[in-house]
Design an enzyme around this catalytic site. Structure first.
Site, PDB file in Angstrom:
ATOM      1  N   LYS A  79      38.543  44.769  41.490  1.00  0.00           N
ATOM      2  CA  LYS A  79      37.110  44.488  41.434  1.00  0.00           C
ATOM      3  C   LYS A  79      36.819  43.926  40.043  1.00  0.00           C
ATOM      4  O   LYS A  79      37.403  44.392  39.051  1.00  0.00           O
ATOM      5  CB  LYS A  79      36.352  45.805  41.653  1.00  0.00           C
ATOM      6  CG  LYS A  79      34.848  45.693  41.718  1.00  0.00           C
ATOM      7  CD  LYS A  79      34.231  47.078  41.956  1.00  0.00           C
ATOM      8  CE  LYS A  79      32.750  47.009  42.182  1.00  0.00           C
ATOM      9  NZ  LYS A  79      32.167  48.359  42.472  1.00  0.00           N
ATOM     10  N   SER A 154      29.281  48.080  46.593  1.00  0.00           N
ATOM     11  CA  SER A 154      29.437  46.909  45.757  1.00  0.00           C
ATOM     12  C   SER A 154      30.870  46.366  45.681  1.00  0.00           C
ATOM     13  O   SER A 154      31.061  45.213  45.300  1.00  0.00           O
ATOM     14  CB  SER A 154      28.957  47.224  44.343  1.00  0.00           C
ATOM     15  OG  SER A 154      29.772  48.217  43.751  1.00  0.00           O
ATOM     16  N   SER A 178      30.211  52.805  46.808  1.00  0.00           N
ATOM     17  CA  SER A 178      30.664  51.418  46.639  1.00  0.00           C
ATOM     18  C   SER A 178      32.131  51.151  46.944  1.00  0.00           C
ATOM     19  O   SER A 178      32.547  49.987  46.999  1.00  0.00           O
ATOM     20  CB  SER A 178      30.360  50.934  45.224  1.00  0.00           C
ATOM     21  OG  SER A 178      29.004  50.627  45.104  1.00  0.00           O
TER      22      SER A 178
END
Lengths: 486, 77
Positions: A79, A154, A178
């Site tokens: 990420k 996310s 997330s």
């Protein structure tokens, strides 16, 4: 072999260790896969092909010399909020568009020390604020199972990349769901470890009392392996806990005889889609078949989780994001004449709307006169939520529920209805507020073919129970090998 | 923020704060606030001198700097 990219992490490592394949071949296969499908998935914000191949060559050499680490030669994704010295770290924001970190995050150091190959950095909601990845400033990643659908957030790009075979596994972060929510929507495994289990050093901070890094993988075995590598004490993170790291793979395959599974009545809410509930009930039945027994439990303060979270997380965020002042790094408005104007305009132009909204809520919740009514009260209700879990874990070893009320919706739908987006986080938020570990794993598909996740939560540092139970479900349901058609 | 953004955000924030008022239903008398979910207190490390980030590394991402400092618009006149 043409489809090396479709291997699981442990599978690939076995072939590497047997000398059947090289890391260079494997890495080339994944880079090729990214080239072929990422135009549709849009999971990657940056790909470091040359560095990845260098790391792969080094891994092949280390293995030949008998110095292979646990992840030697395995191509992974990150990420885009883990600091990396060789690739940009944008956090999905214009604010950090050109930022190259001066050091690697602790977990990145650990992956590299274990011999991993870093393919690139993955799309996410700006500063991890959002649950759809639609708030990414650069591109919106799409669900591999159906074009035009969200992949959650996310850590959406990471979940999508794992599901689309664009990396063997990935690391994400989870502040209110997330990791688990995108894992559920994309049909992969996602684990949020106990708060303090994994170092947060070198992560761009969102809400420091809630953030935790964890793996997104194709199956439970890979998840256990990744956790083994990234877990452990780190003196550079003052909230990191000094506690030995177990052999997480050692518990896989054990039956669940004597295990008590708590079913919280508050989690089977009216808004729950019937197909989601059906698949989750099948996952729970699999736990029973493996020897566990069910007990009904209550988490009475569940209905307050969202309100507590949307005060505490923005309060911490507004404080963490004060550092983006356009002076030391990040976007600076070039036309400002004085310092104040420079602060204001750099932040106004560098941050997207969702980030601004949360900074404003947080600033308000912390302001003199409102602190007691909002932030302090939320922190007190947080105590009650935590105590709910303490009581529940006297009656059960594990809590089973859905991850999300519905499967992945269309991109762009419902965007104006902010509160309903926040409310969709209701089932994942409490694990962060209580600091407990939680796992999402695939348990079925809707009639239109969208993945559904089973949510398992355990007491502090009981990741082994999560993985043991998750493995039993995975083995019985036999759906972990299912892939989207791309 | 422009006027349209300001207007939209004002309404959204009001809705969120109205929702947060839900917490008024909870009896919190005598409940201590939670700021940290683990029992750890005061994680202190030994006071040893360690290397810090080299200056050129620290300045590397600055939008504007000299060889040894960040540059900002004039503050004192």
């Amino acid at each position: 072999m043409e489809t090396l990219y479709s291997l699981g992490l442990q599978q690939a490592l076995t072939l590497l260790n047997q000398g059947e394949i090289s890391s260079v071949e494997l890495t080339r296969s994944l880079l090729q896969r990214i080239e072929e499908v990422d135009g549709r998935i849009k999971a990657y914000l940056s790909v470091g092909a040359e560095q990845a191949l260098d790391q792969a060559r080094r891994a092949d050499t280390e293995r030949a010399q008998g110095r292979a680490g646990l992840l030697c030669g395995a191509p992974l994704g990150l990420k885009d909020l883990f600091c990396t010295t060789e690739l940009p770290t944008t956090c999905g924001s214009r604010m950090l568009e050109h930022f190259i970190a001066p050091y690697n995050a602790a977990v990145v150091e650990k992956l590299l020390a274990a011999g991993a190959v870093i393919l690139g950095k993955q799309a996410m909601d700006e500063f991890a604020m959002g649950s759809t990845s639609e708030h990414c400033a650069f591109q919106i990643p799409e669900n591999p199972w159906k074009a035009g659908r969200i992949c959650g957030g996310s850590s959406g790009g990471s979940a999508a990349a794992v599901a689309a075979d664009e990396c063997l596994a990935a690391l994400g972060t989870d502040t209110g769901g997330s990791i688990r929510q995108p894992a559920s929507l994309c049909g992969v495994v996602g684990l949020k470890p106990t708060y303090g289990r994994v170092s947060r050093y070198g992560l761009v901070a969102f809400a420091s009392s809630l953030d935790q890094a964890g793996p997104l993988t194709k199956n439970i075995t890979d998840c256990a392996l990744m956790l083994e590598v990234i877990a452990g004490f780190d003196g550079r993170d003052s909230t990191s806990i000094r506690r030995p790291v177990p052999n997480y793979r050692g518990v896989l395959g054990r039956d669940l005889q004597g295990m008590r599974i708590g079913i919280p009545k508050e989690y089977f809410i009216r808004a729950l889609d019937t197909e989601v509930e059906g698949a989750v009930r099948k996952g729970i039945a699999a736990l029973e078949n493996a020897g566990a027994r069910l007990v009904e439990i209550s988490l009475p303060h569940t209905e307050y989780c969202v309100a507590v979270y949307y005060l505490i997380a923005p309060a911490e965020a507004c404080s963490n994001l004060a550092r983006f002042d356009g002076i030391r790094y990040g976007y600076r408005d070039p036309e400002s004449r004085d310092l104040l104007e420079q602060y204001c305009r750099s932040r106004a132009r560098g941050f997207g709307e969702e980030v601004k909204r949360r900074i404003l809520i947080g600033t308000y919740a912390l302001s003199a006169g409102y602190y007691d009514a909002y932030y302090k009260k939320a922190s007190q209700v947080r105590t009650l939520i935590k105590e709910d879990f303490n009581s529940a874990f006297k009656e059960c070893d594990l809590i089973a529920s859905p991850v999300c009320p519905r499967t992945a919706r269309e991109i762009g739908a419902q965007q104006d209805d902010l509160l309903s987006m926040y409310l969709s986080d209701v089932l994942t938020i409490s694990a962060n507020l209580a600091g407990i570990p939680a796992l999402s794993l695939p348990c079925g598909f809707s009639t239109e073919g969208m993945p559904i996740g089973l949510h398992l939560q355990a007491s502090h540092f009981q990741e082994e129970i999560l993985l043991q139970a998750g493995h039993a479900v995975e083995t019985q349901l036999g759906i972990s090998g299912m892939k989207p058609v791309l | 923020m422009d006027e349209a953004e300001l207007h939209r955000i004002t309404e959204q924030l009001s809705a969120i704060l109205r929702y947060a008022a839900k917490l008024d239903e909870v009896d919190i008398s005598g409940v201590a606030p939670t700021t940290h979910t683990q029992d750890a207190v005061n994680a202190l490390r030994d006071d040893e001198i360690q290397a810090s980030l080299p200056r050129e590394q620290a300045l590397k991402n600055a939008p504007k700097c000299t060889a040894e400092a960040f540059v900002v618009p004039q503050v004192l006149t």
